[in-house]
Design a protein around this motif. Structure first.
Motif, PDB file in Angstrom:
ATOM      1  N   SER A 193       9.480  -4.610 -12.950  1.00 33.97           N
ATOM      2  CA  SER A 193       9.695  -5.980 -13.173  1.00 33.97           C
ATOM      3  C   SER A 193       8.510  -6.619 -12.242  1.00 33.97           C
ATOM      4  N   LYS A 197       5.362  -8.751 -13.353  1.00 38.99           N
ATOM      5  CA  LYS A 197       5.040 -10.140 -13.201  1.00 38.99           C
ATOM      6  C   LYS A 197       3.761 -10.502 -12.445  1.00 38.99           C
ATOM      7  N   SER A 201       0.736 -12.826 -14.200  1.00 31.87           N
ATOM      8  CA  SER A 201       0.836 -14.039 -13.575  1.00 31.87           C
ATOM      9  C   SER A 201      -0.620 -14.925 -13.391  1.00 31.87           C
ATOM     10  N   LYS A 221       3.794 -13.005 -21.787  1.00 35.05           N
ATOM     11  CA  LYS A 221       4.372 -13.952 -20.838  1.00 35.05           C
ATOM     12  C   LYS A 221       5.866 -14.218 -21.146  1.00 35.05           C
TER      13      LYS A 221
END
Length: 222
Positions: A193, A197, A201, A221
């Motif tokens: 995770s 991310k 980002s 996303k």
């Protein structure tokens, strides 16, 4: 003692189980304490690769029988490590080359792996509940969201030490406890995770919108 068919406790003097009607065979010693008429079976040694192979190939869609807590969490750990490895490899390629195509590949790989493992994961969870003498329908609690917590607890519970209506008692040697395997799985999921991310980002959506007519930016996303 316990019935070898339904797992219900019965009196030692009865000849037939009052619940399911199965003939009761008298047992002695260690097996009598566990309510089983089975002789000592060969110990099954569980490991990361052997469990993944067993669940994915030997019992891909087997919903009958039982699965130990260790078998369940060994597979979940393998599942988590595959996802983590996928993210690490393609994120590294993205950083080195600067090409966003590797982000797309990582998304596609995760989707495909998820689709491939749906059936064996569900069948394994059903067999895991069978091991604690529960119906596989208890897995539907996952759709209540709050039901995920009691399900995880049930997945961690030790199985019946005697035969129940879902199968014979299991004789496994994992080397690691189900609690430790669960902890390692959580770590792998959190690591995946975090990397995911960080990967997406700073994605520039303008670079994705025209790629083969698919809005990949929205896909990765989301």
């Amino acid at each position: 003692m316990y019935c070898t068919n339904c797992g219900n406790k019965i009196d030692e003097l009865v000849k037939f189980c009052p619940s399911c009607g199965t003939e009761v065979k008298q047992t002695f010693g260690h097996d009598a304490l566990n309510g089983s008429t089975d002789s000592l079976s060969e110990v099954e040694t569980l490991s990361l690769f052997s469990t993944f192979k067993k669940v994915m190939f030997q019992k891909y869609a087997t919903f009958s029988g039982r699965a130990s807590a260790e078998e369940f969490w060994w597979f979940m750990l393998a599942y988590g490590l595959v996802n983590l490895t996928n993210y690490v490899i393609f994120y590294f390629m993205h950083v080195v080359t600067g090409e966003n195509i590797y982000l797309i590949i990582s998304v596609i790989m995760n989707i495909l792996f998820g689709l491939i493992t749906i059936i064996p994961t569900v069948s394994l969870s059903v067999r895991r509940l069978h091991d604690i003498n529960r119906s596989g329908w208890w897995n539907l609690m996952v759709f209540t969201l709050i039901g995920i917590i009691p399900l995880i607890i049930m997945y961690l519970l030790k199985g019946n030490k005697f035969c129940n209506k879902y199968g014979e008692k299991l004789n496994c040697d994992s080397g690691l406890s189900s609690g430790l395997l669960f902890g390692l799985y959580v770590v792998s999921a959190l690591a995946s995770s975090f990397i995911e991310k960080d990967m997406f980002s700073d994605v520039n959506c303008e670079e994705f919108e025209t790629y083969r007519g698919i809005d990949w930016c929205v896909l990765i996303k989301d």
